[in-house]
Design an enzyme around this catalytic site. Structure first.
Site, short mmCIF file in Angstrom:
data_model
loop_
_atom_site.label_atom_id
_atom_site.label_comp_id
_atom_site.label_asym_id
_atom_site.label_seq_id
_atom_site.Cartn_x
_atom_site.Cartn_y
_atom_site.Cartn_z
N LYS A 55 12.84 58.53 27.64
CA LYS A 55 13.34 59.24 28.84
C LYS A 55 12.65 58.70 30.09
O LYS A 55 13.28 58.47 31.12
CB LYS A 55 13.08 60.75 28.70
CG LYS A 55 14.01 61.43 27.69
CD LYS A 55 13.59 62.86 27.35
CE LYS A 55 14.50 63.42 26.26
NZ LYS A 55 14.14 64.79 25.86
N GLN A 99 9.65 69.15 26.63
CA GLN A 99 10.12 68.56 25.38
C GLN A 99 9.97 69.56 24.23
O GLN A 99 8.92 70.15 24.04
CB GLN A 99 9.33 67.26 25.09
CG GLN A 99 9.80 66.50 23.87
CD GLN A 99 11.23 65.96 24.00
OE1 GLN A 99 11.70 65.65 25.08
NE2 GLN A 99 11.92 65.86 22.88
N ASP A 122 17.52 70.17 31.65
CA ASP A 122 18.12 70.31 30.32
C ASP A 122 19.30 71.27 30.30
O ASP A 122 20.04 71.32 29.31
CB ASP A 122 17.07 70.85 29.34
CG ASP A 122 16.37 69.75 28.56
OD1 ASP A 122 17.03 68.75 28.22
OD2 ASP A 122 15.17 69.91 28.28
#
Ligand code: GUN
Length: 293
Positions: A55, A99, A122
């Site tokens: 990422k 995460q 997200d």
């Protein structure tokens, strides 16, 4: 040789990232701001470390500023919440990603709720999930968004089609179904979600024109579960005992029956990262235009 067309997510993700990098460059030239992505990594779980590295690498190459916040695995709930609050208040940070999975002693749901919805890269915050459910999406979970983009760019029609989504998770299955049933391009489908309590899962899957599998079980979907000519999207990724990777779909069998299929790796995974960057850029544009310095 498989019969199915291979849907190359990696190549599409590279194209999307190149397009985005150009847009970012133009925007940064005007505003003097770089989109800022903060990635919070708790502990040192090897798979999470690989995802986070990928990422950050993608963020860098698209002209983003990236902020890595590494926390020890025994961090307290309050200390992690405090860190999220700091990122919420940091004007250089436009997208925040914690995460997952987090260590067991932490309450992930509560932590995700503390991320400012405007910075929720997200798309997991209840406000963003609610907006998606109401048909007015803002920041949408990255994996389902990537699948939708893939279907559109590969000219796979969804309007009026029977789509079966295997899995009811908040990260993939639920938002995937909402996107596919929404009005407009890449939507307008007739959607069924099947899950662990569904009776006759293979029979339900066989009804699908498009089968999206996010079951979390290695090679669970067999060739006999697939209607000849169906499109198969495999969201899973698992490491076999011999070190090789596989998805939730038995690729060797499914690629003989399907008309098109995503490989693992190189299918849905790279698209998730491309959509994370898109979400962060969208967040940056909204935040900067609502609060120009
Ligand atoms: N872990 C596995 N998938 C994801 C994801 O999409 N976002 C975050 N934050 N963690 C994950």
């Amino acid at each position: 040789m498989p019969n199915a067309r291979i849907l190359d997510g990696k190549a599409l993700a590279n194209r999307l990232q190149a397009e985005l990098a150009q847009e970012v460059q133009a925007w940064s030239a005007v505003t003097g701001v770089k989109p800022g992505l903060a990635v919070v990594l708790v502990g040192a779980e090897p798979a999470s470390m690989v995802y986070v590295r990928n990422k950050r690498k993608a963020a860098h190459s698209a002209g983003f500023e990236d902020h890595l916040i590494e926390m020890p695995s025994d961090i307290s709930q309050q200390a992690l919440v405090d860190e999220v609050e700091k990122l919420n208040a940091n004007p250089a940070v436009h997208g925040i990603l914690v995460q997952l999975p987090l260590p067991k002693h932490l309450d992930s749901e509560q932590i995700l709720r503390r991320i400012r919805p405007e910075k929720d890269a997200d798309g997991f915050h209840p406000v963003n999930m609610g907006l998606l459910a109401l048909g007015t999406p803002k920041l949408v979970p990255c994996t389902p968004l990537g699948v939708k983009e893939l279907l559109i760019r590969e000219s796979i029609p969804t309007k009026g089609k029977r789509v079966v989504v295997v899995g009811r998770s908040n990260i993939v299955g639920k938002p995937m179904a909402l996107l596919l049933m929404a009005k407009g391009e890449g939507g307008d489908a007739t959607v069924t979600i099947v899950h662990t309590a569904s009776e006759d899962m293979p029979g339900l899957c066989r009804e699908a024109d498009i089968l999206v599998v996010a079951a979390g079980q290695p090679e669970m979907v067999k060739g006999s579960w697939i209607k000849p000519g169906a499109v198969v999207i495999d969201v899973g990724i698992h490491r076999r005992a011999d070190g090789s990777l596989c998805g939730d779909v038995d690729f060797a069998e499914a690629s003989e029956v399907a008309s098109a299929i995503t490989p693992v790796p190189g299918g849905v995974g790279p698209l998730t990262i491309a959509m994370l960057l898109r979400n962060t850029f969208e967040a940056a544009k909204s935040l900067v235009s609502s609060n120009p310095s």
